[in-house]
Design an enzyme around this catalytic site. Structure first.
Site, PDB file in Angstrom:
ATOM      1  N   LYS A 100     -29.198  23.310 -44.356  1.00 41.42           N
ATOM      2  CA  LYS A 100     -28.075  23.120 -43.432  1.00 41.42           C
ATOM      3  C   LYS A 100     -28.278  21.944 -42.477  1.00 41.42           C
ATOM      4  O   LYS A 100     -27.323  21.313 -42.048  1.00 41.42           O
ATOM      5  CB  LYS A 100     -27.797  24.398 -42.636  1.00 41.42           C
ATOM      6  CG  LYS A 100     -27.070  25.460 -43.448  1.00 41.42           C
ATOM      7  CD  LYS A 100     -26.490  26.544 -42.558  1.00 41.42           C
ATOM      8  CE  LYS A 100     -25.694  27.553 -43.356  1.00 41.42           C
ATOM      9  NZ  LYS A 100     -26.552  28.436 -44.182  1.00 41.42           N
ATOM     10  N   GLU A 122     -18.812  27.901 -34.633  1.00 41.14           N
ATOM     11  CA  GLU A 122     -19.041  29.341 -34.670  1.00 41.14           C
ATOM     12  C   GLU A 122     -20.234  29.574 -35.589  1.00 41.14           C
ATOM     13  O   GLU A 122     -20.609  28.707 -36.365  1.00 41.14           O
ATOM     14  CB  GLU A 122     -17.830  30.090 -35.210  1.00 41.14           C
ATOM     15  CG  GLU A 122     -17.614  29.921 -36.710  1.00 41.14           C
ATOM     16  CD  GLU A 122     -17.032  28.564 -37.078  1.00 41.14           C
ATOM     17  OE1 GLU A 122     -16.304  27.992 -36.232  1.00 41.14           O
ATOM     18  OE2 GLU A 122     -17.297  28.066 -38.190  1.00 41.14           O
ATOM     19  N   SER A 387     -32.580  26.650 -51.522  1.00 37.71           N
ATOM     20  CA  SER A 387     -31.888  26.171 -50.320  1.00 37.71           C
ATOM     21  C   SER A 387     -32.593  26.509 -49.010  1.00 37.71           C
ATOM     22  O   SER A 387     -32.421  25.806 -48.020  1.00 37.71           O
ATOM     23  CB  SER A 387     -30.461  26.730 -50.291  1.00 37.71           C
ATOM     24  OG  SER A 387     -30.467  28.142 -50.417  1.00 37.71           O
TER      25      SER A 387
HETATM   26  C1  LIG Z   1     -26.123  29.219 -45.258  1.00 34.19           C
HETATM   27  C2  LIG Z   1     -27.029  29.259 -46.402  1.00 34.19           C
HETATM   28  C3  LIG Z   1     -26.554  29.246 -47.730  1.00 34.19           C
HETATM   29  C4  LIG Z   1     -25.089  29.313 -48.078  1.00 34.19           C
HETATM   30  O1  LIG Z   1     -24.318  28.240 -47.674  1.00 34.19           O
HETATM   31  P1  LIG Z   1     -23.778  27.141 -48.694  1.00 34.19           P
HETATM   32  O2  LIG Z   1     -22.813  26.370 -47.881  1.00 34.19           O
HETATM   33  O3  LIG Z   1     -23.132  27.854 -49.847  1.00 34.19           O
HETATM   34  O4  LIG Z   1     -24.936  26.340 -49.134  1.00 34.19           O
HETATM   35  C5  LIG Z   1     -27.474  29.214 -48.767  1.00 34.19           C
HETATM   36  N1  LIG Z   1     -28.803  29.216 -48.524  1.00 34.19           N
HETATM   37  C6  LIG Z   1     -29.299  29.228 -47.268  1.00 34.19           C
HETATM   38  C7  LIG Z   1     -30.774  29.224 -47.086  1.00 34.19           C
HETATM   39  C8  LIG Z   1     -28.430  29.259 -46.166  1.00 34.19           C
HETATM   40  O5  LIG Z   1     -28.936  29.284 -44.922  1.00 34.19           O
END
Ligand SMILES: *Cc1c(COP(=O)(O)O)cnc(C)c1O
Length: 409
Positions: A100, A122, A387
């Site tokens: 993010k 938010e 992610s």
């Molecule tokens: C917020 C988050 C997501 C989901 O958000 P996307 O916009 O779909 O990427 C996925 N993995 C992690 C670690 C997150 O914090």
């Protein structure tokens, strides 16, 4: 012409000037906010091609975020499953532990260039709030984060992080006191303050230009990964996959591979099962509609109101996905699959035990699909976007699943 060639100029062609990806996207805004979003669009259009903006963002990524993050070959896990080789793009090693920050630093830099003093947003589970509070501290901007009272009580560590980083966490106490009310409250605040403030969206959702802008900031993930994978193996992966909540980490991973002969798979949360309210698999069960200022696939009732959603991974429980995903599904370039809570938790333990990496429960959904595919052997190699890291999820997993004693891992 092969079927991938039509994607060669993709980034130039999508979205169109109105922020449309095919029939999806756009900007459905209250009249008062039209000039504010127009201002953001114009500023971004100018700045994204400026050498100064690009080189500043590159420096931030290198020195502050620790980019590039590595690509890692999961040898032990792959060998246990069969012949498919699983690779990870390690966004868990990005500063703050998830992808993010990639778009939050971009949005912060844009705010700075626009002369804004404050960023407003938010947050639900608090991940977006923490990444944005980090960017605000870096750029010396004020930061107001609207959060439902129910979420504040549930997400105490993230609330503390935001406050330590200097952000104001503003409790929202009407309605169900969760994300939807927080979105409304942040929008209302932005309407009053848009001369001095910028609203920052946490995924590839919301009105134009956010789906495009957040996508552009996140493509660094796929661009790096494509180059790193080729350097490691001399080849492209057979498949890439990523989890899909709003869709930002996945779109960032996917777009640089669109013109390659690579299978692309988005993985949605099937939660406890297929009943309404038990999952958040928007691409599988959703229909076209409008929510939070954009058009896309939604989980909605017959009146167009969003349906309740659920996933073990709080970052994935959103009743819509970004408009670009809807487009890529319809044109047949990206395939959308699902993984259940249980499969995600199994993948969480598998990666921890076989590779020494504790993944976020969100990322564990992408990994669960890769594990399933590896068992069938349909790909020689699969690149997974990891992610985020899973420290935030440990207490919840232990409380609900123990240490994985009765899971098949
Ligand atoms: C917020 C988050 C997501 C989901 O958000 P996307 O916009 O779909 O990427 C996925 N993995 C992690 C670690 C997150 O914090």
């Amino acid at each position: 012409m092969n079927k991938y060639a039509e994607f060669e100029n993709y980034l130039k062609e999508q979205p169109d000037a109105a922020g449309r990806f095919g029939p999806y996207g756009g900007a459905y805004l209250p009249e008062e906010l039209v000039p504010a979003f127009e201002e953001i669009t114009q500023a971004y259009k100018t700045i994204c091609h400026s050498a100064q903006f690009i080189s500043e963002l590159r420096r931030i990524r290198r020195e502050f975020q620790g980019r590039p993050t590595p690509v890692y070959h999961c040898e032990r896990l792959s060998n246990r499953l069969g012949t498919t080789q699983i690779y990870l793009k390690r966004e868990d090693l990005n500063h703050t532990g998830a992808h993010k920050l990639n778009h939050c630093m971009g949005e912060g830099l844009l705010a700075k260039y626009m002369g804004k003093k404050k960023i407003i947003a938010e947050t639900g589970a608090g991940q977006h709030g923490v990444a944005l509070a980090t960017a605000a501290a870096y750029f010396g901007l004020e930061c107001d984060i609207y959060m439902g009272e129910v979420d504040i009580a549930k997400q105490a560590p993230n609330v503390s992080r935001m406050r330590i980083l200097g952000a104001r966490v503003i409790p929202v106490s009407h309605g169900l006191k969760t994300l939807k009310e927080a979105v409304d409250a942040a929008f209302e605040a932005y309407m009053k303050e848009y001369k001095d403030a910028i609203y920052c969206i946490g995924s590839v959702v919301g009105p134009h230009p956010f789906p495009m802008m957040v996508r552009d900031f996140q493509t660094v993930v796929g661009i790096e990964a494509r180059e790193q994978f080729q350097e490691m193996t001399g080849l492209l992966p057979d498949a890439v996959c990523a989890c899909v909540g709003g869709g930002s980490n996945s779109i960032g991973m996917f777009v640089p591979f669109l013109a390659d002969p690579v299978e692309i798979i988005g993985v949605e949360p099937l939660g406890r099962g297929e009943k309404t309210g038990d999952h958040a698999a928007t691409m599988k069960f959703g229909t076209k509609g409008i929510l939070h200022g954009f058009e896309s696939y939604l989980l909605q009732d017959e009146n167009g109101d969003p349906l309740p959603v659920y996933s073990v991974a709080s970052g994935l429980d959103y009743p819509a996905t970004g408009p670009e995903h809807a487009y890529l599904k319809d044109v047949g370039r990206v395939r959308y699959e699902t993984a259940t809570d249980r499969e995600a938790v199994e993948a969480f333990f598998a990666l921890s035990r076989y590779e020494g990496i504790i993944p976020a429960l969100e990322s564990s959904h992408a990994l669960a699909y890769a594990i399933r595919a590896a068992k069938t052997g349909e790909f020689d190699s699969i690149l997974v976007n990891l992610s985020g890291r899973g420290d935030k999820d440990m207490d919840y997993v232990i409380e609900n699943f123990g240490y994985g004693e009765d899971l098949s891992i």
